[in-house]
Design a protein around this motif. Structure first.
Motif, PDB file in Angstrom:
ATOM      1  N   GLY A 157       0.813  -1.219   0.000  1.00 20.94           N
ATOM      2  CA  GLY A 157       0.000   0.000   0.000  1.00 20.94           C
ATOM      3  C   GLY A 157       0.839   1.258   0.000  1.00 20.94           C
ATOM      4  O   GLY A 157       0.416   2.300   0.528  1.00 20.94           O
ATOM      5  N   TRP A 158       2.034   1.192  -0.620  1.00 18.53           N
ATOM      6  CA  TRP A 158       2.945   2.330  -0.664  1.00 18.53           C
ATOM      7  C   TRP A 158       2.998   2.926  -2.068  1.00 18.53           C
ATOM      8  O   TRP A 158       2.505   2.344  -3.027  1.00 18.53           O
ATOM      9  N   ASN A 159       3.628   4.090  -2.188  1.00 19.69           N
ATOM     10  CA  ASN A 159       3.685   4.823  -3.451  1.00 19.69           C
ATOM     11  C   ASN A 159       4.894   4.370  -4.271  1.00 19.69           C
ATOM     12  O   ASN A 159       6.027   4.748  -3.986  1.00 19.69           O
ATOM     13  N   PHE A 160       4.649   3.579  -5.318  1.00 22.24           N
ATOM     14  CA  PHE A 160       5.756   3.057  -6.127  1.00 22.24           C
ATOM     15  C   PHE A 160       6.318   4.099  -7.090  1.00 22.24           C
ATOM     16  O   PHE A 160       7.404   3.925  -7.638  1.00 22.24           O
ATOM     17  N   SER A 161       5.582   5.200  -7.317  1.00 22.46           N
ATOM     18  CA  SER A 161       6.053   6.233  -8.249  1.00 22.46           C
ATOM     19  C   SER A 161       6.979   7.243  -7.577  1.00 22.46           C
ATOM     20  O   SER A 161       7.567   8.090  -8.243  1.00 22.46           O
ATOM     21  N   LYS A 162       7.115   7.154  -6.259  1.00 25.40           N
ATOM     22  CA  LYS A 162       7.992   8.057  -5.513  1.00 25.40           C
ATOM     23  C   LYS A 162       9.269   7.313  -5.128  1.00 25.40           C
ATOM     24  O   LYS A 162       9.211   6.226  -4.559  1.00 25.40           O
ATOM     25  N   ALA A 163      10.420   7.896  -5.457  1.00 28.78           N
ATOM     26  CA  ALA A 163      11.693   7.242  -5.157  1.00 28.78           C
ATOM     27  C   ALA A 163      11.830   7.017  -3.652  1.00 28.78           C
ATOM     28  O   ALA A 163      11.642   7.949  -2.864  1.00 28.78           O
ATOM     29  N   LYS A 206      11.249   7.483   4.375  1.00 32.66           N
ATOM     30  CA  LYS A 206      10.102   6.589   4.168  1.00 32.66           C
ATOM     31  C   LYS A 206       8.834   7.344   3.769  1.00 32.66           C
ATOM     32  O   LYS A 206       7.717   6.873   3.984  1.00 32.66           O
ATOM     33  N   ALA A 207       9.021   8.522   3.152  1.00 37.02           N
ATOM     34  CA  ALA A 207       7.866   9.305   2.710  1.00 37.02           C
ATOM     35  C   ALA A 207       7.059   8.556   1.658  1.00 37.02           C
ATOM     36  O   ALA A 207       5.849   8.761   1.526  1.00 37.02           O
ATOM     37  N   TYR A 208       7.713   7.673   0.924  1.00 38.52           N
ATOM     38  CA  TYR A 208       7.028   6.914  -0.124  1.00 38.52           C
ATOM     39  C   TYR A 208       5.975   5.960   0.456  1.00 38.52           C
ATOM     40  O   TYR A 208       5.112   5.458  -0.271  1.00 38.52           O
ATOM     41  N   GLN A 209       6.047   5.735   1.764  1.00 36.39           N
ATOM     42  CA  GLN A 209       5.089   4.826   2.395  1.00 36.39           C
ATOM     43  C   GLN A 209       3.753   5.510   2.702  1.00 36.39           C
ATOM     44  O   GLN A 209       2.808   4.859   3.144  1.00 36.39           O
ATOM     45  N   ASN A 210       3.694   6.823   2.467  1.00 30.47           N
ATOM     46  CA  ASN A 210       2.459   7.566   2.722  1.00 30.47           C
ATOM     47  C   ASN A 210       1.622   7.622   1.446  1.00 30.47           C
ATOM     48  O   ASN A 210       1.971   8.303   0.487  1.00 30.47           O
ATOM     49  N   LEU A 211       0.534   6.883   1.441  1.00 31.86           N
ATOM     50  CA  LEU A 211      -0.353   6.842   0.284  1.00 31.86           C
ATOM     51  C   LEU A 211      -1.783   6.657   0.785  1.00 31.86           C
ATOM     52  O   LEU A 211      -2.038   5.802   1.637  1.00 31.86           O
ATOM     53  N   PRO A 212      -2.726   7.484   0.297  1.00 39.98           N
ATOM     54  CA  PRO A 212      -4.121   7.342   0.737  1.00 39.98           C
ATOM     55  C   PRO A 212      -4.624   5.914   0.536  1.00 39.98           C
ATOM     56  O   PRO A 212      -4.312   5.281  -0.477  1.00 39.98           O
TER      57      PRO A 212
END
Length: 226
Positions: A44-50, A55-61
């Motif tokens: 459930g993480w943001n794969f489009s963010k490096a 761990k900001a990429y782990q923030n996804l609605p």
């Protein structure tokens, strides 16, 4: 760019995501990025963010994460059909619809193209689940989506099943109007089937043989070009 991490440094999922994204092994770069995307979607993480150590990429609605997960399907396409058990038999094991009976049931609904496989537990009891496997081509994905859309349009899709699913299948299911209906013409009691297109989040529901013979593919690759 962050320094490439060796696979020996991997201690948790974050480390694995970092390794797959920043791997400098050119020969397996495509495979690493594919694994990176699959891991992020599954978690459930943001794969489009490096990914980085913040761990900001782990923030996804949550709603976006759910859509991403729905797009990664088991391939060849499968539809998971629930509520196919019929209660305990004389030996105490759960019984249910076999492959031929399930094939007839879906044909009665005007649905074709899938090959049924009823699932059984280690004790030989029916799990109340039947997998419908479709061809791994354009016609197969069309037939699979048609079956899944039928269940969704009749309010018998994934979310509906989550609401009515009994903790443990039993004979008492016949008293539940969301699980069993009575044919107004014949008076026969019939199990109400629920189904949906199998995605990456459903790997725990399928049998080991199916896991070995399938891969995970992006639904967008098959529907986006239509």
């Amino acid at each position: 760019m962050l320094k490439h991490r060796s696979s020996k440094d991997v201690q948790d999922t974050h480390d694995l995501v970092m390794h797959t994204y920043y791997s400098d092994d050119a020969s397996s770069r495509v495979h690493h990025l594919g694994l990176h995307k699959a891991l992020c979607v599954l978690m459930g993480w943001n794969f489009s963010k490096a990914p980085d150590h913040s761990k900001a990429y782990q923030n996804l609605p949550a709603e976006v994460a759910a859509v991403n997960q729905d797009q990664l399907i088991i391939w060849p396409p499968h539809v998971i059909v629930h509520n196919t058990s019929t209660g305990k038999g004389k030996e105490g094991r759960m019984e249910g619809f076999g492959n031929k009976r399930m094939d007839n049931r879906v044909r009665e609904l005007g649905l074709t193209g899938g090959k049924p496989k009823s699932l059984y537990g280690r004790d030989g009891g029916h799990l109340g689940i039947t997998l419908f496997k479709f061809a791994g081509d354009d016609s197969g994905i069309r037939d699979a989506m048609r079956m899944a859309e039928y269940f969704e349009k009749t309010n018998r899709g994934r979310k509906s099943w989550a609401r009515v699913q009994p903790p443990i299948p039993s004979k008492d299911d016949e008293k539940h109007h969301s699980l069993v209906e009575v044919d107004g013409r014949t008076g026969e009691k019939k199990r109400i089937l629920y189904g949906y297109l199998a995605t990456i989040t459903d790997l725990d529901k399928v049998d080991s043989e199916t896991k070995k013979k399938t891969t995970i593919e992006s639904l967008r690759e098959f529907t986006g070009s239509k």
